[in-house]
Design a protein around this motif. Structure first.
Motif, PDB file in Angstrom:
ATOM      1  N   TYR A  24       0.746  -1.210  -0.065  1.00  0.00           N
ATOM      2  CA  TYR A  24       0.000  -0.146   0.198  1.00  0.00           C
ATOM      3  C   TYR A  24       0.702   1.297   0.068  1.00  0.00           C
ATOM      4  CZ  TYR A  24      -3.260  -3.383   1.758  1.00  0.00           C
ATOM      5  OH  TYR A  24      -4.162  -4.384   1.862  1.00  0.00           O
ATOM      6  N   VAL A  25       0.262   2.233  -0.502  1.00  0.00           N
ATOM      7  CA  VAL A  25       0.780   3.663  -0.135  1.00  0.00           C
ATOM      8  C   VAL A  25      -0.409   4.393   0.573  1.00  0.00           C
ATOM      9  CG1 VAL A  25       1.174   5.966  -0.959  1.00  0.00           C
ATOM     10  CG2 VAL A  25       2.137   3.862  -2.366  1.00  0.00           C
ATOM     11  N   TYR A  26      -0.086   4.881   1.823  1.00  0.00           N
ATOM     12  CA  TYR A  26      -0.978   5.667   2.784  1.00  0.00           C
ATOM     13  C   TYR A  26      -1.002   6.791   2.318  1.00  0.00           C
ATOM     14  CZ  TYR A  26      -1.347   1.254   5.493  1.00  0.00           C
ATOM     15  OH  TYR A  26      -1.645  -0.277   5.890  1.00  0.00           O
ATOM     16  N   LEU A  27      -2.070   7.802   2.116  1.00  0.00           N
ATOM     17  CA  LEU A  27      -2.119   8.974   1.671  1.00  0.00           C
ATOM     18  C   LEU A  27      -2.766   9.748   2.900  1.00  0.00           C
ATOM     19  CD1 LEU A  27      -3.384   8.450  -2.082  1.00  0.00           C
ATOM     20  CD2 LEU A  27      -1.167   8.815  -1.244  1.00  0.00           C
ATOM     21  N   GLY A  28      -3.231   9.164   3.944  1.00  0.00           N
ATOM     22  CA  GLY A  28      -3.622  10.071   4.910  1.00  0.00           C
ATOM     23  C   GLY A  28      -5.327  10.151   4.654  1.00  0.00           C
ATOM     24  N   TYR A  29      -5.859  11.185   4.866  1.00  0.00           N
ATOM     25  CA  TYR A  29      -7.409  11.355   4.900  1.00  0.00           C
ATOM     26  C   TYR A  29      -7.865  11.919   3.778  1.00  0.00           C
ATOM     27  CZ  TYR A  29      -6.371  10.830   9.664  1.00  0.00           C
ATOM     28  OH  TYR A  29      -6.057  10.253  11.085  1.00  0.00           O
ATOM     29  N   TRP A  30      -8.882  11.179   3.215  1.00  0.00           N
ATOM     30  CA  TRP A  30      -9.569  11.791   1.988  1.00  0.00           C
ATOM     31  C   TRP A  30     -10.982  12.607   2.698  1.00  0.00           C
ATOM     32  CZ3 TRP A  30     -14.431   9.541   0.634  1.00  0.00           C
ATOM     33  CH2 TRP A  30     -14.978  10.121  -0.568  1.00  0.00           C
ATOM     34  N   VAL A  31     -11.295  13.829   2.245  1.00  0.00           N
ATOM     35  CA  VAL A  31     -12.293  14.334   2.737  1.00  0.00           C
ATOM     36  C   VAL A  31     -13.224  14.721   1.537  1.00  0.00           C
ATOM     37  CG1 VAL A  31     -13.122  16.463   4.022  1.00  0.00           C
ATOM     38  CG2 VAL A  31     -10.926  15.191   4.740  1.00  0.00           C
ATOM     39  N   ARG A  32     -14.403  14.195   1.454  1.00  0.00           N
ATOM     40  CA  ARG A  32     -15.354  14.546   0.456  1.00  0.00           C
ATOM     41  C   ARG A  32     -15.620  15.816   0.504  1.00  0.00           C
ATOM     42  NH1 ARG A  32     -18.475  11.160  -2.805  1.00  0.00           N
ATOM     43  NH2 ARG A  32     -17.918   9.362  -1.412  1.00  0.00           N
ATOM     44  N   GLY A  33     -15.676  16.733  -0.582  1.00  0.00           N
ATOM     45  CA  GLY A  33     -16.165  17.983  -0.448  1.00  0.00           C
ATOM     46  C   GLY A  33     -14.905  19.011   0.021  1.00  0.00           C
ATOM     47  N   SER A  34     -13.897  18.408   0.154  1.00  0.00           N
ATOM     48  CA  SER A  34     -12.845  19.511   0.632  1.00  0.00           C
ATOM     49  C   SER A  34     -11.858  19.631  -0.410  1.00  0.00           C
ATOM     50  CB  SER A  34     -11.903  19.056   1.760  1.00  0.00           C
ATOM     51  OG  SER A  34     -10.874  19.836   1.989  1.00  0.00           O
ATOM     52  N   ARG A  35     -11.623  20.920  -1.261  1.00  0.00           N
ATOM     53  CA  ARG A  35     -11.027  20.888  -2.247  1.00  0.00           C
ATOM     54  C   ARG A  35      -9.303  20.643  -1.939  1.00  0.00           C
ATOM     55  NH1 ARG A  35     -11.187  26.738  -4.886  1.00  0.00           N
ATOM     56  NH2 ARG A  35      -9.821  25.795  -6.154  1.00  0.00           N
ATOM     57  N   LYS A  36      -9.022  20.728  -0.739  1.00  0.00           N
ATOM     58  CA  LYS A  36      -7.846  20.501  -0.239  1.00  0.00           C
ATOM     59  C   LYS A  36      -7.315  18.780  -0.303  1.00  0.00           C
ATOM     60  CE  LYS A  36      -6.760  24.011   3.115  1.00  0.00           C
ATOM     61  NZ  LYS A  36      -6.724  24.726   4.406  1.00  0.00           N
TER      62      LYS A  36
END
Length: 249
Positions: A214-226
């Motif tokens: 795996y490559v862990y990318l941290g947090y995905w936040v739907r609706g956040s442009r960041k």
């Protein structure tokens, strides 16, 4: 009086503060210290449970009214780049990446400042000095590496290393099952290269070469442009209440 071993993690909860990703929301975090002989093992376990590392701290969201932050990890062996990602790879065929021991340099800090000034002028890291940056890199009790991205130099064909200017940097933890991208940044004047995407693509290829899943990318936040861009790297697994769930599209 109860005595706690240095290797027994103690967890703490932060006070509410404004959410940096979703307007009108408040965030809280649960965190613990990553120190002692079991720091690397603990970092592995906590990462599998949705925690992220920042220096010698492991944390994860513990917000009372929101569950928008979702831990994501790319399935390296099954990943296939999209057409736009392949164009980014072609656009950056003059870039060479090198994974090295995590040692901070003034050149890295210069790129870091350029990135903050362009992308995060209102963020909490904007006042970081060169000493703060050095602490961010060096304050790790786990296996941490720096990946530097440079424009290809004139001697690249001879020794395989780029000698051109530094374009981007990724601070990366090596876990038992993957690479965790702790923090990455790039030269503000090179925005047209899409270096953020390039670094993720490079880490996926690097994980395959290292035999990591795996490559862990941290947090995905739907609706956040960041944070929304992380959802484009498929297939990936997202951490749900019942465990990691595979997402194909």
């Amino acid at each position: 009086m109860t005595q706690h071993s240095r290797n027994t993690p103690q967890f703490y909860l932060t006070a509410p503060s404004p959410c940096p990703y979703l307007a009108g929301q408040e965030e809280r975090k649960v965190f613990t210290h990553l120190v002692g002989e079991r720091a690397a093992e603990l970092n592995d376990i906590l990462t599998h449970g949705g925690f992220r590392r920042s220096q010698s701290i492991a944390y994860r969201p513990a917000c009372e009214n929101c569950r928008a932050c979702v831990s994501v990890r790319v399935v390296a062996a099954d990943f296939r780049p999209t057409r736009s990602m392949r164009r980014i790879l072609d656009r950056n065929n003059d870039v060479i990446a090198e994974m090295r021991v995590a040692v901070p340099t003034s050149e890295q800090y210069s790129v870091f400042r350029s990135y903050l000034d362009l992308r995060h002028r209102d963020g909490g890291m904007v006042d970081m000095t060169v000493l703060d940056y050095a602490m961010m890199v060096e304050d790790s009790h786990v296996e941490t590496r720096i990946v530097e991205y440079r424009r290809r130099g004139p001697d690249s064909a001879i020794n395989g290393r780029g000698t051109g200017p530094l374009l981007g940097v990724a601070l990366t933890d090596v876990l038992s099952d993957g690479l965790s991208m702790v923090y990455s940044f790039f030269e503000g004047s090179e925005a047209s290269r899409s270096l953020g995407t390039l670094m993720i693509l490079d880490h996926i290829a690097r994980a395959r070469q290292m035999g990591l899943a795996y490559v862990y990318l941290g947090y995905w936040v739907r609706g956040s442009r960041k944070m929304d861009y992380k959802g484009r790297f498929l297939p990936q697994e997202r951490l749900a209440p019942d465990g990691w769930e595979r997402v194909e599209r």
